[in-house]
Design a protein around this motif. Structure first.
Motif, PDB file in Angstrom:
ATOM      1  N   ALA A   3      52.832 -12.237  46.310  1.00 27.30           N
ATOM      2  CA  ALA A   3      53.072 -12.413  44.717  1.00 27.30           C
ATOM      3  C   ALA A   3      54.567 -12.233  44.353  1.00 27.30           C
ATOM      4  O   ALA A   3      55.198 -12.783  43.410  1.00 27.30           O
ATOM      5  N   SER A   4      55.136 -11.652  44.976  1.00 29.25           N
ATOM      6  CA  SER A   4      56.590 -11.193  44.986  1.00 29.25           C
ATOM      7  C   SER A   4      57.337 -12.562  45.009  1.00 29.25           C
ATOM      8  O   SER A   4      58.385 -12.886  44.260  1.00 29.25           O
ATOM      9  N   GLU A   5      56.693 -13.146  45.930  1.00 28.04           N
ATOM     10  CA  GLU A   5      57.484 -14.693  46.276  1.00 28.04           C
ATOM     11  C   GLU A   5      57.385 -15.609  45.273  1.00 28.04           C
ATOM     12  O   GLU A   5      58.263 -16.513  44.756  1.00 28.04           O
ATOM     13  N   VAL A   6      56.071 -15.813  44.556  1.00 29.85           N
ATOM     14  CA  VAL A   6      55.764 -16.626  43.607  1.00 29.85           C
ATOM     15  C   VAL A   6      56.609 -16.189  42.256  1.00 29.85           C
ATOM     16  O   VAL A   6      57.350 -16.907  41.650  1.00 29.85           O
ATOM     17  N   LYS A   7      56.755 -14.785  42.182  1.00 34.60           N
ATOM     18  CA  LYS A   7      57.548 -14.186  40.915  1.00 34.60           C
ATOM     19  C   LYS A   7      58.977 -14.617  41.152  1.00 34.60           C
ATOM     20  O   LYS A   7      59.635 -15.094  40.068  1.00 34.60           O
ATOM     21  N   GLU A   8      59.609 -14.369  42.167  1.00 35.90           N
ATOM     22  CA  GLU A   8      60.959 -14.903  42.405  1.00 35.90           C
ATOM     23  C   GLU A   8      61.069 -16.210  42.114  1.00 35.90           C
ATOM     24  O   GLU A   8      62.293 -16.790  41.433  1.00 35.90           O
ATOM     25  N   LEU A   9      60.240 -17.175  42.703  1.00 38.29           N
ATOM     26  CA  LEU A   9      60.230 -18.463  42.689  1.00 38.29           C
ATOM     27  C   LEU A   9      60.465 -19.001  41.003  1.00 38.29           C
ATOM     28  O   LEU A   9      61.375 -19.636  40.894  1.00 38.29           O
ATOM     29  N   LEU A  10      59.460 -18.416  40.439  1.00 38.48           N
ATOM     30  CA  LEU A  10      59.121 -18.810  38.990  1.00 38.48           C
ATOM     31  C   LEU A  10      60.360 -18.522  38.066  1.00 38.48           C
ATOM     32  O   LEU A  10      61.001 -18.988  37.138  1.00 38.48           O
ATOM     33  N   GLU A  11      60.724 -17.207  38.371  1.00 38.00           N
ATOM     34  CA  GLU A  11      61.999 -16.516  37.561  1.00 38.00           C
ATOM     35  C   GLU A  11      63.375 -17.405  37.758  1.00 38.00           C
ATOM     36  O   GLU A  11      63.911 -17.359  36.911  1.00 38.00           O
ATOM     37  N   ALA A  12      63.380 -17.905  38.857  1.00 37.13           N
ATOM     38  CA  ALA A  12      64.543 -18.525  39.224  1.00 37.13           C
ATOM     39  C   ALA A  12      64.561 -20.154  38.587  1.00 37.13           C
ATOM     40  O   ALA A  12      65.703 -20.488  38.538  1.00 37.13           O
ATOM     41  N   ALA A  17      62.555 -16.344  32.128  1.00 44.26           N
ATOM     42  CA  ALA A  17      61.502 -16.496  32.452  1.00 44.26           C
ATOM     43  C   ALA A  17      61.080 -14.765  32.814  1.00 44.26           C
ATOM     44  O   ALA A  17      62.006 -14.409  33.660  1.00 44.26           O
ATOM     45  N   GLU A  18      60.047 -14.111  32.453  1.00 51.61           N
ATOM     46  CA  GLU A  18      59.548 -13.006  33.178  1.00 51.61           C
ATOM     47  C   GLU A  18      58.365 -13.398  33.469  1.00 51.61           C
ATOM     48  O   GLU A  18      57.245 -14.017  32.769  1.00 51.61           O
ATOM     49  N   VAL A  19      58.018 -13.252  34.846  1.00 48.90           N
ATOM     50  CA  VAL A  19      56.847 -13.543  35.494  1.00 48.90           C
ATOM     51  C   VAL A  19      55.949 -12.335  35.913  1.00 48.90           C
ATOM     52  O   VAL A  19      56.588 -11.565  36.595  1.00 48.90           O
ATOM     53  N   MET A  20      54.593 -12.230  35.651  1.00 47.07           N
ATOM     54  CA  MET A  20      53.966 -11.154  36.329  1.00 47.07           C
ATOM     55  C   MET A  20      53.109 -11.788  36.903  1.00 47.07           C
ATOM     56  O   MET A  20      52.085 -12.726  36.684  1.00 47.07           O
ATOM     57  N   VAL A  21      52.766 -11.329  38.396  1.00 47.16           N
ATOM     58  CA  VAL A  21      51.856 -11.988  39.286  1.00 47.16           C
ATOM     59  C   VAL A  21      50.841 -11.126  39.837  1.00 47.16           C
ATOM     60  O   VAL A  21      51.228  -9.993  40.234  1.00 47.16           O
ATOM     61  N   SER A  34      58.720 -17.330  28.454  1.00 43.38           N
ATOM     62  CA  SER A  34      60.001 -17.856  28.467  1.00 43.38           C
ATOM     63  C   SER A  34      60.135 -18.345  27.384  1.00 43.38           C
ATOM     64  O   SER A  34      59.076 -19.144  26.643  1.00 43.38           O
ATOM     65  N   PRO A  35      61.385 -18.854  26.858  1.00 39.80           N
ATOM     66  CA  PRO A  35      61.639 -19.417  25.647  1.00 39.80           C
ATOM     67  C   PRO A  35      61.415 -20.959  25.889  1.00 39.80           C
ATOM     68  O   PRO A  35      61.622 -21.696  24.949  1.00 39.80           O
ATOM     69  N   VAL A  36      61.476 -21.316  27.195  1.00 41.55           N
ATOM     70  CA  VAL A  36      61.590 -22.740  27.557  1.00 41.55           C
ATOM     71  C   VAL A  36      60.067 -23.033  26.815  1.00 41.55           C
ATOM     72  O   VAL A  36      59.985 -24.581  26.745  1.00 41.55           O
ATOM     73  N   PHE A  37      59.184 -22.417  26.862  1.00 41.57           N
ATOM     74  CA  PHE A  37      57.767 -22.864  26.296  1.00 41.57           C
ATOM     75  C   PHE A  37      57.746 -23.207  24.978  1.00 41.57           C
ATOM     76  O   PHE A  37      56.741 -23.788  24.347  1.00 41.57           O
ATOM     77  N   ALA A  38      58.735 -22.736  23.910  1.00 39.15           N
ATOM     78  CA  ALA A  38      58.572 -22.945  22.495  1.00 39.15           C
ATOM     79  C   ALA A  38      58.481 -24.562  22.099  1.00 39.15           C
ATOM     80  O   ALA A  38      58.977 -25.410  22.606  1.00 39.15           O
ATOM     81  N   GLY A  39      57.605 -24.612  21.357  1.00 39.98           N
ATOM     82  CA  GLY A  39      57.318 -26.151  20.657  1.00 39.98           C
ATOM     83  C   GLY A  39      56.344 -26.698  21.709  1.00 39.98           C
ATOM     84  O   GLY A  39      55.995 -28.048  21.392  1.00 39.98           O
ATOM     85  N   CYS A  40      55.921 -26.482  22.906  1.00 35.69           N
ATOM     86  CA  CYS A  40      55.112 -27.106  23.757  1.00 35.69           C
ATOM     87  C   CYS A  40      53.773 -26.710  23.700  1.00 35.69           C
ATOM     88  O   CYS A  40      53.333 -25.611  23.529  1.00 35.69           O
ATOM     89  N   LEU A  41      52.961 -27.904  23.727  1.00 34.11           N
ATOM     90  CA  LEU A  41      51.475 -27.649  23.713  1.00 34.11           C
ATOM     91  C   LEU A  41      51.072 -27.004  25.169  1.00 34.11           C
ATOM     92  O   LEU A  41      51.665 -27.034  26.187  1.00 34.11           O
ATOM     93  N   PRO A  42      49.905 -26.288  25.166  1.00 34.12           N
ATOM     94  CA  PRO A  42      49.276 -25.785  26.322  1.00 34.12           C
ATOM     95  C   PRO A  42      49.575 -26.413  27.874  1.00 34.12           C
ATOM     96  O   PRO A  42      49.836 -26.011  28.686  1.00 34.12           O
ATOM     97  N   VAL A  43      48.934 -27.798  27.647  1.00 31.00           N
ATOM     98  CA  VAL A  43      49.171 -28.644  28.758  1.00 31.00           C
ATOM     99  C   VAL A  43      50.428 -28.910  29.253  1.00 31.00           C
ATOM    100  O   VAL A  43      50.611 -28.968  30.493  1.00 31.00           O
ATOM    101  N   LYS A  44      51.359 -29.049  28.315  1.00 28.05           N
ATOM    102  CA  LYS A  44      52.642 -29.304  28.637  1.00 28.05           C
ATOM    103  C   LYS A  44      53.224 -27.858  29.384  1.00 28.05           C
ATOM    104  O   LYS A  44      54.222 -28.075  30.441  1.00 28.05           O
TER     105      LYS A  44
END
Length: 80
Positions: A3-12, A17-21, A34-44
């Protein structure tokens, strides 16, 4: 994969991003804020995350992923 590897990968790879796995082996449950998701639909939003996981999914390192994806504002509203 841990789980820590997935967390590190996505946060990088996902800006701010703050990731809880939860999970181990090849099955994971993710909460990603993460703020990068602002304005994006769930599928995006899911596509943005899968972009970084596809190689491991194709290799069989990750088999199943369940995601909850939020902007910081959405996450704060859920906590309040």
């Amino acid at each position: 994969m841990q789980a820590s590897e997935v967390k590190e990968l996505l946060e990088a790879r996902l800006e701010g991003a703050e990731v809880m796995v939860e999970g181990e082996g090849c099955d994971f449950t993710l909460k990603i804020i993460s703020p990068v998701f602002a304005g994006c639909l769930p599928v995006k939003r899911q596509q943005m995350v899968y972009t970084h996981l596809n190689e491991m999914i194709a290799a069989g390192t990750i088999h199943a992923v369940t995601m909850q994806i939020f902007t910081p504002e959405e996450w704060a509203a859920r906590q309040g």
